[in-house]
Design an enzyme around this catalytic site. Structure first.
Site, PDB file in Angstrom:
ATOM      1  N   ASN A  91     -54.036   6.556 148.440  1.00 24.92           N
ATOM      2  CA  ASN A  91     -53.956   6.699 146.995  1.00 24.92           C
ATOM      3  C   ASN A  91     -55.321   6.782 146.314  1.00 24.92           C
ATOM      4  O   ASN A  91     -55.420   7.264 145.189  1.00 24.92           O
ATOM      5  CB  ASN A  91     -53.164   5.506 146.439  1.00 24.92           C
ATOM      6  CG  ASN A  91     -53.243   5.392 144.933  1.00 24.92           C
ATOM      7  OD1 ASN A  91     -52.651   6.184 144.214  1.00 24.92           O
ATOM      8  ND2 ASN A  91     -53.978   4.401 144.450  1.00 24.92           N
ATOM      9  N   TYR A 157     -61.921  18.827 141.152  1.00 22.60           N
ATOM     10  CA  TYR A 157     -60.771  17.956 141.363  1.00 22.60           C
ATOM     11  C   TYR A 157     -59.564  18.756 141.851  1.00 22.60           C
ATOM     12  O   TYR A 157     -58.863  18.354 142.787  1.00 22.60           O
ATOM     13  CB  TYR A 157     -60.445  17.235 140.062  1.00 22.60           C
ATOM     14  CG  TYR A 157     -59.374  16.172 140.169  1.00 22.60           C
ATOM     15  CD1 TYR A 157     -59.582  15.028 140.936  1.00 22.60           C
ATOM     16  CD2 TYR A 157     -58.177  16.292 139.482  1.00 22.60           C
ATOM     17  CE1 TYR A 157     -58.607  14.039 141.025  1.00 22.60           C
ATOM     18  CE2 TYR A 157     -57.197  15.313 139.559  1.00 22.60           C
ATOM     19  CZ  TYR A 157     -57.426  14.187 140.333  1.00 22.60           C
ATOM     20  OH  TYR A 157     -56.458  13.207 140.421  1.00 22.60           O
ATOM     21  N   LYS A 161     -57.634  18.315 145.423  1.00 28.53           N
ATOM     22  CA  LYS A 161     -56.210  17.982 145.520  1.00 28.53           C
ATOM     23  C   LYS A 161     -55.412  19.099 146.193  1.00 28.53           C
ATOM     24  O   LYS A 161     -54.438  18.827 146.896  1.00 28.53           O
ATOM     25  CB  LYS A 161     -55.648  17.668 144.141  1.00 28.53           C
ATOM     26  CG  LYS A 161     -56.195  16.363 143.546  1.00 28.53           C
ATOM     27  CD  LYS A 161     -55.898  15.147 144.441  1.00 28.53           C
ATOM     28  CE  LYS A 161     -56.299  13.844 143.786  1.00 28.53           C
ATOM     29  NZ  LYS A 161     -55.993  12.670 144.635  1.00 28.53           N
ATOM     30  N   THR A 192     -51.056   4.638 133.903  1.00 31.50           N
ATOM     31  CA  THR A 192     -52.018   3.756 134.551  1.00 31.50           C
ATOM     32  C   THR A 192     -53.056   3.287 133.529  1.00 31.50           C
ATOM     33  O   THR A 192     -53.126   3.813 132.409  1.00 31.50           O
ATOM     34  CB  THR A 192     -52.745   4.511 135.677  1.00 31.50           C
ATOM     35  OG1 THR A 192     -53.507   5.585 135.086  1.00 31.50           O
ATOM     36  CG2 THR A 192     -51.762   5.075 136.698  1.00 31.50           C
TER      37      THR A 192
END
Length: 254
Positions: A91, A157, A161, A192
Protein backbone atom coordinates in the site's frame (compact mmCIF):
# COMPACT_ATOMS: atom_id res chain seq x y z
CA UNK A 1 -16.71 -10.11 12.00
CA UNK A 2 -15.59 -13.41 10.49
CA UNK A 3 -12.26 -15.19 10.97
CA UNK A 4 -11.46 -15.60 7.29
CA UNK A 5 -7.79 -14.69 7.81
CA UNK A 6 -7.42 -16.93 10.85
CA UNK A 7 -3.85 -18.23 11.29
CA UNK A 8 -2.58 -16.21 8.32
CA UNK A 9 0.47 -13.96 8.55
CA UNK A 10 0.25 -10.85 6.39
CA UNK A 11 2.34 -7.74 5.85
CA UNK A 12 1.11 -4.27 4.99
CA UNK A 13 3.40 -1.50 3.77
CA UNK A 14 2.42 2.06 4.50
CA UNK A 15 0.39 0.70 7.37
CA UNK A 16 0.51 3.61 9.80
CA UNK A 17 -2.38 5.71 8.47
CA UNK A 18 -5.09 5.86 5.84
CA UNK A 19 -5.90 2.73 3.88
CA UNK A 20 -2.90 0.85 5.25
CA UNK A 21 -3.83 1.33 8.88
CA UNK A 22 -7.48 0.54 8.13
CA UNK A 23 -6.40 -2.69 6.45
CA UNK A 24 -4.09 -3.64 9.33
CA UNK A 25 -6.96 -3.27 11.80
CA UNK A 26 -9.44 -5.12 9.60
CA UNK A 27 -7.06 -8.00 8.84
CA UNK A 28 -6.22 -8.42 12.53
CA UNK A 29 -9.92 -8.41 13.41
CA UNK A 30 -10.34 -11.25 10.88
CA UNK A 31 -7.72 -13.34 12.67
CA UNK A 32 -4.48 -12.45 10.88
CA UNK A 33 -1.14 -11.70 12.46
CA UNK A 34 -0.21 -8.38 10.86
CA UNK A 35 3.25 -6.94 10.31
CA UNK A 36 3.10 -3.21 9.72
CA UNK A 37 5.95 -1.85 7.62
CA UNK A 38 6.40 1.93 7.47
CA UNK A 39 8.84 4.72 8.30
CA UNK A 40 6.95 6.46 11.12
CA UNK A 41 7.85 4.51 14.27
CA UNK A 42 5.56 6.43 16.61
CA UNK A 43 2.46 5.95 14.49
CA UNK A 44 3.41 2.38 13.62
CA UNK A 45 3.80 1.35 17.23
CA UNK A 46 0.59 3.18 18.12
CA UNK A 47 -1.32 1.29 15.42
CA UNK A 48 0.08 -2.05 16.57
CA UNK A 49 -0.81 -1.20 20.18
CA UNK A 50 -4.36 -0.27 19.18
CA UNK A 51 -4.76 -3.61 17.41
CA UNK A 52 -3.44 -5.43 20.49
CA UNK A 53 -5.93 -3.61 22.74
CA UNK A 54 -8.70 -4.92 20.50
CA UNK A 55 -7.42 -8.47 20.91
CA UNK A 56 -5.54 -8.71 17.62
CA UNK A 57 -1.93 -9.54 16.81
CA UNK A 58 0.32 -6.95 15.18
CA UNK A 59 3.98 -5.97 15.07
CA UNK A 60 5.49 -2.78 13.71
CA UNK A 61 8.70 -3.21 11.70
CA UNK A 62 10.43 0.05 10.66
CA UNK A 63 10.57 -0.09 6.87
CA UNK A 64 11.47 2.32 4.10
CA UNK A 65 10.02 0.59 1.05
CA UNK A 66 12.46 2.37 -1.26
CA UNK A 67 15.31 0.49 0.44
CA UNK A 68 15.48 -3.13 -0.72
CA UNK A 69 17.24 -4.40 2.39
CA UNK A 70 14.54 -3.00 4.66
CA UNK A 71 11.78 -4.68 2.64
CA UNK A 72 13.71 -7.94 2.79
CA UNK A 73 13.96 -7.54 6.57
CA UNK A 74 10.20 -6.99 6.90
CA UNK A 75 9.48 -10.27 5.12
CA UNK A 76 12.22 -12.06 7.04
CA UNK A 77 10.66 -11.01 10.36
CA UNK A 78 7.34 -12.48 9.24
CA UNK A 79 8.96 -15.79 8.41
CA UNK A 80 11.35 -16.09 11.35
CA UNK A 81 9.08 -14.70 14.07
CA UNK A 82 5.71 -16.06 12.94
CA UNK A 83 6.56 -19.08 10.82
CA UNK A 84 5.71 -17.91 7.33
CA UNK A 85 3.91 -15.41 5.13
CA UNK A 86 0.49 -15.90 3.55
CA UNK A 87 -0.44 -12.49 2.21
CA UNK A 88 0.52 -8.88 1.67
CA UNK A 89 -1.07 -5.51 1.01
CA UNK A 90 1.51 -3.37 -0.76
CA UNK A 91 0.00 0.00 0.00
CA UNK A 92 2.94 2.39 0.51
CA UNK A 93 3.13 5.23 -1.98
CA UNK A 94 2.16 8.82 -2.62
CA UNK A 95 4.49 11.61 -1.65
CA UNK A 96 5.33 14.42 -4.05
CA UNK A 97 3.35 12.75 -6.80
CA UNK A 98 1.87 15.64 -8.76
CA UNK A 99 3.42 17.46 -11.66
CA UNK A 100 2.92 17.70 -15.42
CA UNK A 101 5.77 16.44 -17.58
CA UNK A 102 6.92 19.97 -18.40
CA UNK A 103 7.20 20.79 -14.69
CA UNK A 104 9.26 17.85 -13.37
CA UNK A 105 12.92 16.98 -13.47
CA UNK A 106 14.84 13.74 -13.28
CA UNK A 107 15.24 13.78 -9.51
CA UNK A 108 11.48 14.26 -9.03
CA UNK A 109 10.76 11.46 -11.51
CA UNK A 110 13.18 9.07 -9.78
CA UNK A 111 11.73 9.82 -6.35
CA UNK A 112 8.12 9.19 -7.44
CA UNK A 113 8.99 6.02 -9.34
CA UNK A 114 11.03 4.69 -6.39
CA UNK A 115 8.25 5.24 -3.88
CA UNK A 116 5.32 4.10 -5.99
CA UNK A 117 6.70 1.44 -8.35
CA UNK A 118 10.15 0.22 -7.39
CA UNK A 119 8.88 -0.29 -3.84
CA UNK A 120 6.28 -2.74 -5.15
CA UNK A 121 8.98 -4.53 -7.13
CA UNK A 122 11.04 -4.88 -3.91
CA UNK A 123 8.00 -6.12 -2.02
CA UNK A 124 6.98 -8.73 -4.57
CA UNK A 125 10.56 -9.93 -4.96
CA UNK A 126 10.68 -11.03 -1.33
CA UNK A 127 7.01 -11.71 -0.61
CA UNK A 128 6.34 -14.17 -3.42
CA UNK A 129 9.03 -16.75 -2.47
CA UNK A 130 8.01 -16.54 1.20
CA UNK A 131 4.34 -17.07 0.33
CA UNK A 132 5.20 -19.99 -1.96
CA UNK A 133 7.24 -21.57 0.84
CA UNK A 134 4.25 -21.14 3.17
CA UNK A 135 1.91 -23.05 0.86
CA UNK A 136 0.49 -20.23 -1.24
CA UNK A 137 -1.56 -17.13 -0.67
CA UNK A 138 -2.43 -13.74 -2.05
CA UNK A 139 -0.93 -10.29 -2.66
CA UNK A 140 -2.81 -7.04 -3.24
CA UNK A 141 -1.03 -4.01 -4.70
CA UNK A 142 -2.63 -0.61 -4.23
CA UNK A 143 -2.62 1.13 -7.57
CA UNK A 144 -4.93 4.04 -8.40
CA UNK A 145 -7.39 5.23 -10.99
CA UNK A 146 -4.37 6.83 -12.65
CA UNK A 147 -3.02 3.31 -13.01
CA UNK A 148 -5.54 2.83 -15.83
CA UNK A 149 -6.22 6.37 -17.08
CA UNK A 150 -4.03 9.40 -17.66
CA UNK A 151 -3.72 12.59 -15.64
CA UNK A 152 -2.13 15.67 -17.25
CA UNK A 153 -1.14 16.99 -13.82
CA UNK A 154 0.55 13.83 -12.52
CA UNK A 155 2.82 12.41 -15.20
CA UNK A 156 5.29 10.57 -12.96
CA UNK A 157 2.64 9.29 -10.57
CA UNK A 158 0.46 8.01 -13.41
CA UNK A 159 3.46 6.31 -14.99
CA UNK A 160 4.31 4.63 -11.69
CA UNK A 161 0.76 3.43 -11.06
CA UNK A 162 0.40 2.15 -14.62
CA UNK A 163 3.60 0.26 -13.87
CA UNK A 164 2.06 -1.24 -10.72
CA UNK A 165 -0.84 -2.58 -12.79
CA UNK A 166 1.50 -4.08 -15.38
CA UNK A 167 3.76 -5.54 -12.72
CA UNK A 168 0.73 -7.02 -10.97
CA UNK A 169 -0.54 -8.75 -14.08
CA UNK A 170 2.86 -10.10 -15.08
CA UNK A 171 3.63 -11.36 -11.59
CA UNK A 172 0.20 -13.00 -11.35
CA UNK A 173 0.90 -15.01 -14.51
CA UNK A 174 4.31 -16.01 -13.20
CA UNK A 175 3.14 -16.97 -9.71
CA UNK A 176 -0.14 -18.71 -10.52
CA UNK A 177 1.50 -22.13 -10.92
CA UNK A 178 2.91 -21.77 -7.39
CA UNK A 179 -0.43 -21.03 -5.77
CA UNK A 180 0.02 -17.28 -5.35
CA UNK A 181 -2.63 -14.80 -6.50
CA UNK A 182 -1.69 -11.19 -7.26
CA UNK A 183 -4.20 -8.39 -7.84
CA UNK A 184 -4.24 -4.61 -7.96
CA UNK A 185 -6.76 -2.19 -6.51
CA UNK A 186 -7.73 0.71 -8.74
CA UNK A 187 -8.66 3.11 -5.96
CA UNK A 188 -10.30 6.47 -6.49
CA UNK A 189 -11.02 9.18 -3.95
CA UNK A 190 -10.63 7.82 -0.42
CA UNK A 191 -11.30 9.74 2.79
CA UNK A 192 -7.78 9.47 4.14
CA UNK A 193 -5.92 12.13 6.14
CA UNK A 194 -4.28 13.21 2.85
CA UNK A 195 -7.69 13.76 1.23
CA UNK A 196 -8.98 15.59 4.29
CA UNK A 197 -5.97 17.89 4.21
CA UNK A 198 -6.46 18.49 0.49
CA UNK A 199 -10.13 19.41 0.93
CA UNK A 200 -9.17 21.99 3.54
CA UNK A 201 -6.29 23.53 1.60
CA UNK A 202 -7.91 23.30 -1.86
CA UNK A 203 -11.69 23.28 -1.36
CA UNK A 204 -12.50 24.32 -4.93
CA UNK A 205 -10.29 21.62 -6.44
CA UNK A 206 -11.69 19.00 -4.06
CA UNK A 207 -15.23 20.01 -4.96
CA UNK A 208 -14.40 19.70 -8.66
CA UNK A 209 -13.06 16.19 -8.11
CA UNK A 210 -16.21 15.19 -6.22
CA UNK A 211 -18.34 16.60 -9.04
CA UNK A 212 -16.70 14.03 -11.36
CA UNK A 213 -17.43 11.22 -8.90
CA UNK A 214 -20.62 9.30 -9.84
CA UNK A 215 -21.34 8.45 -6.19
CA UNK A 216 -20.72 12.05 -5.13
CA UNK A 217 -18.43 11.05 -2.28
CA UNK A 218 -15.06 9.66 -1.40
CA UNK A 219 -14.77 6.07 -0.19
CA UNK A 220 -14.30 5.37 3.48
CA UNK A 221 -10.97 3.74 4.33
CA UNK A 222 -12.87 0.78 5.77
CA UNK A 223 -14.40 0.03 2.36
CA UNK A 224 -10.95 -0.37 0.80
CA UNK A 225 -9.76 -2.43 3.77
CA UNK A 226 -12.73 -4.79 3.53
CA UNK A 227 -12.15 -5.45 -0.17
CA UNK A 228 -8.41 -5.99 0.28
CA UNK A 229 -9.13 -8.42 3.11
CA UNK A 230 -11.53 -10.34 0.88
CA UNK A 231 -8.86 -10.61 -1.82
CA UNK A 232 -6.36 -11.97 0.71
CA UNK A 233 -8.83 -14.54 1.98
CA UNK A 234 -9.62 -18.02 0.70
CA UNK A 235 -12.99 -16.69 -0.46
CA UNK A 236 -11.46 -15.28 -3.65
CA UNK A 237 -9.51 -18.27 -5.03
CA UNK A 238 -10.25 -17.58 -8.72
CA UNK A 239 -9.33 -13.89 -8.76
CA UNK A 240 -5.80 -13.14 -9.95
CA UNK A 241 -4.09 -10.84 -12.41
CA UNK A 242 -6.90 -8.32 -12.12
CA UNK A 243 -6.92 -4.54 -11.77
CA UNK A 244 -10.10 -4.15 -9.75
CA UNK A 245 -11.81 -0.79 -9.63
CA UNK A 246 -13.03 0.32 -6.23
CA UNK A 247 -13.60 3.90 -7.29
CA UNK A 248 -17.31 4.62 -7.00
CA UNK A 249 -17.71 4.28 -10.77
CA UNK A 250 -15.17 6.97 -11.65
CA UNK A 251 -13.31 5.02 -14.34
CA UNK A 252 -16.58 3.72 -15.82
CA UNK A 253 -16.96 7.11 -17.48
CA UNK A 254 -13.60 7.02 -19.28
Amino acid sequence: MSNRLQSKVVVVTGGTSGMGAAFAKRAASEGATVLIGARDRARGEATAAEIAREGGKALFVPTDVTVEEEVAHLVDVAVTEFGGLHGAFNNAGGGDSQGALRDIDTSFWNRVIALNLTSVFHSLTYEIPAIVASGGGSVVNNASVVGVVGDPAAAAYAAAKHGVVGLTRSTALEAAKDGVRVNALVTGLVNTPLWQGFTKSNPAAASALLDRQPTGRAADESEIAAFATFLLSDESPFITGAALAIDGGLTAGY
